[in-house]
Design an enzyme around this catalytic site. Sequence first.
Site, mmCIF file in Angstrom:
data_model
loop_
_atom_site.group_PDB
_atom_site.id
_atom_site.type_symbol
_atom_site.label_atom_id
_atom_site.label_comp_id
_atom_site.label_asym_id
_atom_site.label_seq_id
_atom_site.Cartn_x
_atom_site.Cartn_y
_atom_site.Cartn_z
ATOM 1 N N GLU A 32 -4.498 2.438 -4.508
ATOM 2 C CA GLU A 32 -3.051 2.377 -4.368
ATOM 3 C C GLU A 32 -2.588 1.055 -3.769
ATOM 4 O O GLU A 32 -1.454 0.945 -3.311
ATOM 5 C CB GLU A 32 -2.547 3.541 -3.509
ATOM 6 C CG GLU A 32 -2.942 3.496 -2.049
ATOM 7 C CD GLU A 32 -4.298 4.141 -1.764
ATOM 8 O OE1 GLU A 32 -4.493 4.597 -0.631
ATOM 9 O OE2 GLU A 32 -5.147 4.185 -2.680
ATOM 10 N N ASN A 52 -2.037 12.690 -5.008
ATOM 11 C CA ASN A 52 -3.142 13.072 -5.898
ATOM 12 C C ASN A 52 -3.539 14.520 -5.695
ATOM 13 O O ASN A 52 -3.834 15.240 -6.664
ATOM 14 C CB ASN A 52 -4.345 12.161 -5.641
ATOM 15 C CG ASN A 52 -4.356 10.947 -6.547
ATOM 16 O OD1 ASN A 52 -3.753 10.946 -7.615
ATOM 17 N ND2 ASN A 52 -5.028 9.889 -6.123
ATOM 18 N N ASP A 94 0.855 -1.185 0.000
ATOM 19 C CA ASP A 94 0.000 0.000 0.000
ATOM 20 C C ASP A 94 0.891 1.234 0.000
ATOM 21 O O ASP A 94 1.728 1.418 0.890
ATOM 22 C CB ASP A 94 -0.908 0.004 1.223
ATOM 23 C CG ASP A 94 -1.940 1.117 1.156
ATOM 24 O OD1 ASP A 94 -1.581 2.280 1.424
ATOM 25 O OD2 ASP A 94 -3.108 0.819 0.830
ATOM 26 N N HIS A 152 -4.661 13.695 -10.622
ATOM 27 C CA HIS A 152 -4.753 12.271 -10.975
ATOM 28 C C HIS A 152 -3.708 11.833 -11.998
ATOM 29 O O HIS A 152 -3.237 10.684 -11.926
ATOM 30 C CB HIS A 152 -6.160 11.954 -11.473
ATOM 31 C CG HIS A 152 -7.176 11.961 -10.363
ATOM 32 N ND1 HIS A 152 -7.196 11.001 -9.375
ATOM 33 C CD2 HIS A 152 -8.186 12.812 -10.087
ATOM 34 C CE1 HIS A 152 -8.188 11.251 -8.534
ATOM 35 N NE2 HIS A 152 -8.809 12.352 -8.939
ATOM 36 N N ASP A 176 -1.527 8.618 -11.370
ATOM 37 C CA ASP A 176 -1.431 7.512 -12.337
ATOM 38 C C ASP A 176 0.020 7.200 -12.662
ATOM 39 O O ASP A 176 0.410 6.030 -12.802
ATOM 40 C CB ASP A 176 -2.191 7.859 -13.616
ATOM 41 C CG ASP A 176 -3.696 7.863 -13.416
ATOM 42 O OD1 ASP A 176 -4.155 7.367 -12.366
ATOM 43 O OD2 ASP A 176 -4.416 8.370 -14.303
#
Length: 408
Positions: free
Chosen positions: A316, A281, A273, A286, A290
């Site tokens: 994530e 973010n 994680d 985003h 990404d």
Amino acid sequence: MEPSQGIAGFLARWRASQEANRQVQGEATMESLRRFRAVACFTAPLHAILALLFAAYSPPAAHPELAQWARALVGAQLAAFVGVVIAGLLTHALLRRRQRANAAAIALQIAVSGLYLYFGAHVTLIDLVFNAGAGLASYLMICIMFGVLSLTRPAISVPVFGMTYLVFAYMLEHAPVNPMQRTSLHVIAAVAPALALVTAWMNWSQYAKSVLLRRQLKRSNEALVVQQQELAFLADHDALTGLYNRREFIRLAQMELLRATRVPCETAVIMVDLDFFKKINDRYGHPGGDAVLKATAACLNQALRATDTPARLGGEEFIVLLPATGREGALQVANKLRDAVRSTTIEFDGGRIAITASFGVSSVAAHANATVDAIYAAADRALYVAKQLGRDRVEYADPEASEFKPES
């Protein structure tokens, strides 16, 4: 609509049609050469037989001039025989070497058509001069035959058949034929290539449409295959990272646990994680998030063994299946992954994004008879502990006894 717009639209359609015809011509030329080669196998012996027949011809006593007519036709038929044989051999050699047409193939196609049309005009004039034979029927038949056989776009067929008429008209004008018939012969000589041109245009139009339709269908089928491959990929892969998705990972993990019961061995999983991903973010948007997810997936793929299976659970979160791996081995792999993620720096929008991740590890013994849910839940608990103890660390948890399948 203004006249200028109508003219512009017509010119645009005309240019598009010419470009389509140009694209089709290469395939049409190769098809024409295949037809010429097949027809040459029939026409070459036919010309040889006709030459022998005319050589053996004995004119009636009342028309001794027909002996000269027969000799002229013998020469014409022999010349045609040699020409057809040479053209057939050249066509065969070109077809064997090439799959697509080039300038030489198109030139050969035009040359064969033009020379055979000249032969038709020459034989017809011999018949007209001596008032014998088939006359203009031979010329008409050969013109229409090449209108069907030779697949040429209008930009080629119009000059070829136009030149055919001009050559025939010139020969007719200088041939010793009845002056009273010359005008009507000129008319008929013009009608023959005109009919052949119409035949050639209709034949070309039908062929070009079929080729373009076949190409369109091929492109559509290829696009459909690509779409099917993409859909098949997305059915068990994550679209962003290219890793397996949750559903496929569970299926693979179930298969591995079943295998581990048949061939007893330990099995482990690692949950991953990313730390503070929401801040990434929020700061980079985003697209930045990404980029981090894709870089993490690449990092996992590079650091793992070939037998290990990484997947993206969502958001994530990632997970790794480690076949034939116990607690110590799984912890070593997890620490290796933690170091690899920590050393990864993502270049984005002129800046650098540094990342870390927390790891939860769990494993089951060779004869544990565990379920995917059991080992997953244990790894999730370990991950929670890693988060609580400060992140960027590896923690381990065993599955609960109550989570194992009962022995059958």
